[in-house]
Design an enzyme around this catalytic site. Structure first.
Site, PDB file in Angstrom:
ATOM      1  N   GLN A  28      86.224 -64.341 -55.621  1.00 36.72           N
ATOM      2  CA  GLN A  28      87.297 -65.255 -56.029  1.00 36.72           C
ATOM      3  C   GLN A  28      88.418 -65.303 -54.996  1.00 36.72           C
ATOM      4  O   GLN A  28      88.915 -66.374 -54.657  1.00 36.72           O
ATOM      5  CB  GLN A  28      87.876 -64.827 -57.384  1.00 36.72           C
ATOM      6  CG  GLN A  28      86.973 -65.096 -58.563  1.00 36.72           C
ATOM      7  CD  GLN A  28      86.818 -66.575 -58.868  1.00 36.72           C
ATOM      8  OE1 GLN A  28      87.780 -67.324 -58.952  1.00 36.72           O
ATOM      9  NE2 GLN A  28      85.583 -67.002 -59.037  1.00 36.72           N
ATOM     10  N   SER A  51      90.199 -51.484 -46.694  1.00 39.03           N
ATOM     11  CA  SER A  51      89.326 -52.423 -47.400  1.00 39.03           C
ATOM     12  C   SER A  51      88.314 -53.080 -46.467  1.00 39.03           C
ATOM     13  O   SER A  51      88.650 -53.535 -45.372  1.00 39.03           O
ATOM     14  CB  SER A  51      90.177 -53.504 -48.069  1.00 39.03           C
ATOM     15  OG  SER A  51      89.338 -54.534 -48.541  1.00 39.03           O
ATOM     16  N   HIS A 108      90.595 -63.645 -65.132  1.00 41.62           N
ATOM     17  CA  HIS A 108      89.738 -63.248 -66.256  1.00 41.62           C
ATOM     18  C   HIS A 108      90.594 -62.329 -67.121  1.00 41.62           C
ATOM     19  O   HIS A 108      91.363 -61.535 -66.591  1.00 41.62           O
ATOM     20  CB  HIS A 108      88.488 -62.528 -65.741  1.00 41.62           C
ATOM     21  CG  HIS A 108      87.612 -61.946 -66.825  1.00 41.62           C
ATOM     22  ND1 HIS A 108      87.312 -62.628 -67.995  1.00 41.62           N
ATOM     23  CD2 HIS A 108      86.981 -60.751 -66.910  1.00 41.62           C
ATOM     24  CE1 HIS A 108      86.525 -61.859 -68.746  1.00 41.62           C
ATOM     25  NE2 HIS A 108      86.319 -60.726 -68.119  1.00 41.62           N
ATOM     26  N   GLY A 134      83.124 -67.643 -56.713  1.00 48.17           N
ATOM     27  CA  GLY A 134      84.027 -68.073 -55.657  1.00 48.17           C
ATOM     28  C   GLY A 134      83.375 -69.007 -54.645  1.00 48.17           C
ATOM     29  O   GLY A 134      84.009 -69.958 -54.173  1.00 48.17           O
ATOM     30  N   GLU A 231      61.005 -70.560 -60.889  1.00 48.63           N
ATOM     31  CA  GLU A 231      61.124 -71.889 -61.504  1.00 48.63           C
ATOM     32  C   GLU A 231      62.348 -72.012 -62.424  1.00 48.63           C
ATOM     33  O   GLU A 231      62.689 -73.116 -62.843  1.00 48.63           O
ATOM     34  CB  GLU A 231      59.834 -72.262 -62.251  1.00 48.63           C
ATOM     35  CG  GLU A 231      58.701 -72.611 -61.300  1.00 48.63           C
ATOM     36  CD  GLU A 231      57.548 -73.345 -61.991  1.00 48.63           C
ATOM     37  OE1 GLU A 231      57.829 -74.201 -62.844  1.00 48.63           O
ATOM     38  OE2 GLU A 231      56.392 -73.045 -61.678  1.00 48.63           O
TER      39      GLU A 231
HETATM   40  P1  NAD Z   1      84.970 -58.980 -55.873  1.00 50.28           P
HETATM   41  O1  NAD Z   1      84.377 -57.665 -56.169  1.00 50.28           O
HETATM   42  O2  NAD Z   1      84.143 -60.056 -55.279  1.00 50.28           O
HETATM   43  O3  NAD Z   1      86.221 -58.799 -54.893  1.00 50.28           O
HETATM   44  C1  NAD Z   1      87.212 -57.846 -55.141  1.00 50.28           C
HETATM   45  C2  NAD Z   1      88.193 -57.781 -53.985  1.00 50.28           C
HETATM   46  O4  NAD Z   1      89.204 -56.816 -54.323  1.00 50.28           O
HETATM   47  C3  NAD Z   1      87.576 -57.306 -52.678  1.00 50.28           C
HETATM   48  O5  NAD Z   1      88.196 -57.980 -51.620  1.00 50.28           O
HETATM   49  C4  NAD Z   1      87.951 -55.840 -52.640  1.00 50.28           C
HETATM   50  O6  NAD Z   1      88.046 -55.360 -51.323  1.00 50.28           O
HETATM   51  C5  NAD Z   1      89.320 -55.887 -53.270  1.00 50.28           C
HETATM   52  N1  NAD Z   1      89.723 -54.597 -53.835  1.00 50.28           N
HETATM   53  C6  NAD Z   1      88.964 -53.640 -54.410  1.00 50.28           C
HETATM   54  N2  NAD Z   1      89.711 -52.617 -54.805  1.00 50.28           N
HETATM   55  C7  NAD Z   1      90.985 -52.933 -54.465  1.00 50.28           C
HETATM   56  C8  NAD Z   1      92.224 -52.270 -54.586  1.00 50.28           C
HETATM   57  N3  NAD Z   1      92.271 -51.049 -55.127  1.00 50.28           N
HETATM   58  N4  NAD Z   1      93.333 -52.901 -54.140  1.00 50.28           N
HETATM   59  C9  NAD Z   1      93.271 -54.126 -53.605  1.00 50.28           C
HETATM   60  N5  NAD Z   1      92.121 -54.811 -53.432  1.00 50.28           N
HETATM   61  C10 NAD Z   1      90.993 -54.203 -53.861  1.00 50.28           C
HETATM   62  O7  NAD Z   1      85.656 -59.474 -57.236  1.00 50.28           O
HETATM   63  P2  NAD Z   1      85.617 -60.942 -57.872  1.00 50.28           P
HETATM   64  O8  NAD Z   1      84.256 -61.225 -58.402  1.00 50.28           O
HETATM   65  O9  NAD Z   1      86.254 -61.907 -56.932  1.00 50.28           O
HETATM   66  O10 NAD Z   1      86.557 -60.729 -59.153  1.00 50.28           O
HETATM   67  C11 NAD Z   1      87.966 -60.815 -59.084  1.00 50.28           C
HETATM   68  C12 NAD Z   1      88.460 -61.342 -60.427  1.00 50.28           C
HETATM   69  O11 NAD Z   1      87.988 -62.666 -60.609  1.00 50.28           O
HETATM   70  C13 NAD Z   1      87.997 -60.541 -61.637  1.00 50.28           C
HETATM   71  O12 NAD Z   1      89.016 -60.528 -62.590  1.00 50.28           O
HETATM   72  C14 NAD Z   1      86.825 -61.364 -62.143  1.00 50.28           C
HETATM   73  O13 NAD Z   1      86.547 -61.185 -63.508  1.00 50.28           O
HETATM   74  C15 NAD Z   1      87.356 -62.754 -61.865  1.00 50.28           C
HETATM   75  N6  NAD Z   1      86.341 -63.810 -61.813  1.00 50.28           N
HETATM   76  C16 NAD Z   1      85.220 -63.646 -61.056  1.00 50.28           C
HETATM   77  C17 NAD Z   1      84.292 -64.664 -60.996  1.00 50.28           C
HETATM   78  C18 NAD Z   1      83.054 -64.544 -60.137  1.00 50.28           C
HETATM   79  O14 NAD Z   1      82.148 -65.355 -60.311  1.00 50.28           O
HETATM   80  N7  NAD Z   1      82.966 -63.606 -59.207  1.00 50.28           N
HETATM   81  C19 NAD Z   1      84.490 -65.852 -61.726  1.00 50.28           C
HETATM   82  C20 NAD Z   1      85.672 -66.008 -62.462  1.00 50.28           C
HETATM   83  C21 NAD Z   1      86.578 -64.971 -62.491  1.00 50.28           C
HETATM   84 MG    MG Z   2      82.715 -62.512 -66.267  1.00 47.44          MG
HETATM   85 MG    MG Z   3      54.555 -75.792 -65.485  1.00 51.07          MG
END
Ligand code: NAD
Ligand code: MG
Ligand code: MG
Ligand code: MG
Ligand code: MG
Ligand code: MG
Length: 320
Positions: A28, A51, A108, A134, A231
């Site tokens: 995201q 990071s 979220h 994302g 599929e």
């Molecule tokens: P991700 O795991 O892809 O990325 C997390 C990021 O946070 C990374 O850059 C990581 O280095 C960083 N990070 C980890 N620990 C950290 C810390 N202690 N301090 C600062 N940065 C730190 O996560 P994501 O999937 O992008 O999820 C982020 C939020 O978005 C969550 O709340 C998730 O529920 C929400 N969300 C995700 C999606 C999806 O499809 N991935 C969709 C909608 C909402």
């Molecule tokens: Mg979810």
């Molecule tokens: Mg078939």
């Protein structure tokens, strides 16, 4: 009925006049930061010194600073670190600089819904939760479109939270597709339910069990893999495009008939009761408690399941 808002209901200028901090640069985080930048916003990316995401952020033209510095500089702070780390990141790096009237955003509701974040009562708090990963959020924005999002205002002390949150959603490109107003508990509970029951847990168990059934009966694993796993995308694309009836129109009459007679044999009243149980565990916090304790224990179950997952025959066959 849901209220759906579009570009015309939002004012992009509001967010353009604020300093925005994006904390985290994963799935995201990178999409939010880049979409906002392309929408003319001032963005600073916050990441810990060690990071792994720092390199990616630099390649995209950012100069990441520490999360606490980004939070201190910004008036709008979007927290995009993994849900299970949000409580800790919030307490250590965000909370100290939450001066009166700032806007704290989440994508979220987990950490707020289950008390991992308890914001002070002198700031605005809201959610903009894009309905997709994302990569899709970024891709759709970059071709001039967008993906939908859910949004809600959790706390509004300035009287500006609604307008500013919608402005953020517009900068993300989500108001191009439409944003639906929700509540914190509705977004959190439906998101967890859908990923557990349908999108992730339900689908993978359905695929694996069907694969195992065919292989056990002596069919070639490669054939089982193709028809039970690969599929899925073709059908999912049809469902995404036009829904269930549309998909039924596009498949053969034989497949459609088999769908009607066999679908309810597989997903029966027993399964429905299990779905209700799953929903209750989400609503009463049992699932959240398990997940929070799992993290406090160093993720023993997650690690064990991941290892098992990676060595299943379906992976060997798929890789081949
Ligand atoms: P991700 O795991 O892809 O990325 C997390 C990021 O946070 C990374 O850059 C990581 O280095 C960083 N990070 C980890 N620990 C950290 C810390 N202690 N301090 C600062 N940065 C730190 O996560 P994501 O999937 O992008 O999820 C982020 C939020 O978005 C969550 O709340 C998730 O529920 C929400 N969300 C995700 C999606 C999806 O499809 N991935 C969709 C909608 C909402
Ligand atoms: Mg979810
Ligand atoms: Mg078939
Ligand atoms: Mg992951
Ligand atoms: Mg979701
Ligand atoms: Mg047909």
């Amino acid at each position: 009925m849901a209220t759906i808002l579009y570009d015309a209901d939002a004012n992009l200028e509001l967010i353009r006049h604020k300093q925005v901090a994006i904390i985290g640069y994963g799935s995201q985080g990178h999409a939010h930061a880049l979409n906002l930048r392309d929408s003319g916003c001032n963005v600073v990316v916050g990441l810990p010194e060690n990071s792994k995401s720092r390199e990616r952020a630099r390649q995209d033209g950012w100069s990441p600073v520490l999360p606490e510095e980004a939070a201190a500089r910004a008036q709008v702070i979007m927290l995009l670190v993994p849900d299970q780390h949000q409580g800790q990141v919030y307490t250590q790096s965000i909370k100290p600089s939450l001066t009166e009237g700032k806007l704290l955003l989440i994508a979220h509701g987990f950490s707020l819904q289950y008390g991992q974040i308890v914001p002070p009562d002198n700031i605005d708090v809201a959610m903009v939760a894009p309905n997709g990963p994302g990569a899709q959020l970024r891709h759709m924005y970059s071709i001039g479109s967008g993906i939908p999002a859910l949004w809600t205002i959790y706390q509004d002390v300035t009287g500006q939270a609604r307008e500013l949150t919608l402005s953020y959603a517009q900068a993300l490109g989500c108001t191009r597709a439409g944003v639906i107003q929700t509540t914190l508990s509705e977004e959190t509970e439906t998101d967890l339910f859908a990923e557990q029951v349908v999108l992730c847990g339900g689908l993978t168990s359905l695929i694996r069990t069907a694969f195992e059934t065919l292989v056990e009966a002596g069919y070639q694993p490669e054939v089982a893999y193709t028809c039970c796993l690969q599929e899925v995308k073709l059908i999912a694309d049809l469902l995404y495009k036009g829904g269930i009836h549309f998909m039924h129109n596009s498949i053969s009459d034989t497949a459609e008939f088999g769908d009607y007679v066999t679908g309810p044999r597989i997903i029966d009243e027993h399964t429905r009761e299990k779905m209700r149980e799953t929903l209750r565990d989400i609503q009463d916090g049992s699932f959240a408690r398990n997940w929070i304790l799992e993290n406090q224990a160093g993720q023993p179950t997650l690690r064990a399941m991941r290892r098992k997952d990676a060595t299943h025959q379906i992976e060997t066959v798929g890789n081949k």
